[in-house]
Scaffold this active site. Structure first.
Site, PDB file in Angstrom:
ATOM      1  N   THR A 226     -17.214  -5.875 -29.710  1.00  0.00           N
ATOM      2  CA  THR A 226     -15.939  -6.288 -29.136  1.00  0.00           C
ATOM      3  C   THR A 226     -15.371  -7.448 -29.939  1.00  0.00           C
ATOM      4  OG1 THR A 226     -16.579  -5.551 -26.928  1.00  0.00           O
ATOM      5  CG2 THR A 226     -14.780  -7.138 -27.062  1.00  0.00           C
ATOM      6  N   GLU A 230     -11.932  -7.628 -32.168  1.00  0.00           N
ATOM      7  CA  GLU A 230     -10.899  -8.628 -31.899  1.00  0.00           C
ATOM      8  C   GLU A 230     -10.677  -9.552 -33.095  1.00  0.00           C
ATOM      9  OE1 GLU A 230      -9.044  -8.090 -29.561  1.00  0.00           O
ATOM     10  OE2 GLU A 230     -10.267  -6.858 -28.218  1.00  0.00           O
ATOM     11  N   HIS A 233      -8.231  -8.010 -35.365  1.00  0.00           N
ATOM     12  CA  HIS A 233      -6.842  -8.316 -35.002  1.00  0.00           C
ATOM     13  C   HIS A 233      -6.464  -9.723 -35.465  1.00  0.00           C
ATOM     14  CE1 HIS A 233      -6.100  -4.733 -32.751  1.00  0.00           C
ATOM     15  NE2 HIS A 233      -6.913  -5.024 -31.751  1.00  0.00           N
TER      16      HIS A 233
END
Length: 319
Positions: A226, A230, A233
């Site tokens: 996860t 992220e 991004h």
């Protein structure tokens, strides 16, 4: 395949192109990945009329760097070091993740971003020619802990503001701040801020049971991916399906996806987009389970490294 000319199109039409809604967030009980990054971006674009222009300038700069290989080569030696501050907000003892769990997440980031994760050698032959070690390294700088009475957090960035019960970011121009929190509304398990956003809210948010690969990390999000997703991004990567049916992620060497993939799709999984390409379901920027995502591409690497060039939004880490 996507082309880098789409970067300039996004710069021209940024507000409309980057505000498209993705698949509605799933509930936590569905055990499907739910990243709120694009929803948060849409809200930020409405709140701050100058944000679209800043991000469009970063996209134009990215296109310039990708066209000028001499600029990108300056960053290809794996010399980028990202200090990390982990901000833990906890109501229960379980949410107060241990130092060992925090270090496990740093270790996962280093493995995933440098091609030393155990699955890297198992990338299907079709994609083995484009898989890439990014050459970005992470080091834990410090951990800040704060007890809270909040039972859940929304995606309004309250966890990043001491005035709202959270923890203010530490020198966000040269430190990656990660906030580890309890439950988030809507079943969200993480979100990030793209380059160009406000320094007051810059960083990544991860749910405590999807953080690292030990302690409270819970299947199917118990391998630390996860945060890998992220941080992608945070370094300017988009979802691989472009947050639209057969959309673009502004990367040349990722096949077109018709939508997000969940769970662990059987390979080969074909897209319904033009040419019915095999989808790269093992890419970190899809929505598959932790055990089934394990690669970035050379194009994604170049796009991330472009953020460390002057004008790229993460220049503070390179200097």
């Amino acid at each position: 395949m996507k082309t880098t000319t789409a970067l300039l199109l996004c710069a021209a039409l940024f507000l409309s192109a980057c505000s498209k809604k993705e698949k509605p967030v799933e509930t936590a009980s569905a055990k499907e990945r739910s990243c709120a990054t694009m929803e948060v971006l849409s809200a930020k674009l409405k709140e701050d009329p100058t944000l679209a222009g800043r991000m469009a300038a970063i996209e134009a700069n990215t296109a310039r760097v990708l066209q000028d290989k001499s600029l990108n080569r300056l960053l290809s030696d794996g010399s980028i070091l990202i200090p990390v501050v982990v901000n833990v907000l906890y109501k229960t003892s379980a949410q107060n993740v241990s130092d060992a769990q925090i270090q496990s997440q740093i270790d996962v980031l280093n493995a995933d971003y440098n091609g030393t994760n155990s699955e890297y050698s198992t990338v299907p032959t079709l994609f083995s020619g484009v898989k890439a070690a990014v050459g970005v390294h992470f080091v834990l700088k410090s951990v800040t802990r704060k007890s809270t009475t909040k039972t859940s957090w929304s995606t309004n960035d309250a966890m990043k503001k001491s005035s709202q019960g959270g923890i203010d970011p530490t020198t966000p121009d040269s430190v990656l701040n990660i906030w580890v929190v309890g439950a988030m509304t809507g079943g969200v398990i993480g979100y990030a801020q793209f380059p160009g956003g406000s320094s007051a809210t810059d960083g990544v948010v991860i749910a405590y049971d999807c953080f690292g690969n030990t302690g409270t990390a819970t299947s199917p999000f118990d391998l630390g991916r996860t945060a890998t997703h992220e941080v992608g991004h945070y370094l300017n990567l988009r979802h691989i399906w472009g947050d639209a049916t057969c959309g673009t992620d502004y990367v040349d060497d990722t096949p077109a996806h018709n939508a997000a993939n969940y769970g662990c799709p059987t390979y080969p999984h074909y897209s319904t987009c033009s040419g019915t390409p095999v989808e790269q379901t093992m890419n970190f920027m899809d929505y598959t389970d932790d055990a089934c995502m394990y690669m970035f591409t050379a194009g994604q690497k170049s796009r991330m490294l472009a953020t460390f060039v002057s004008g790229g939004g993460r220049y503070g880490f390179a200097h």
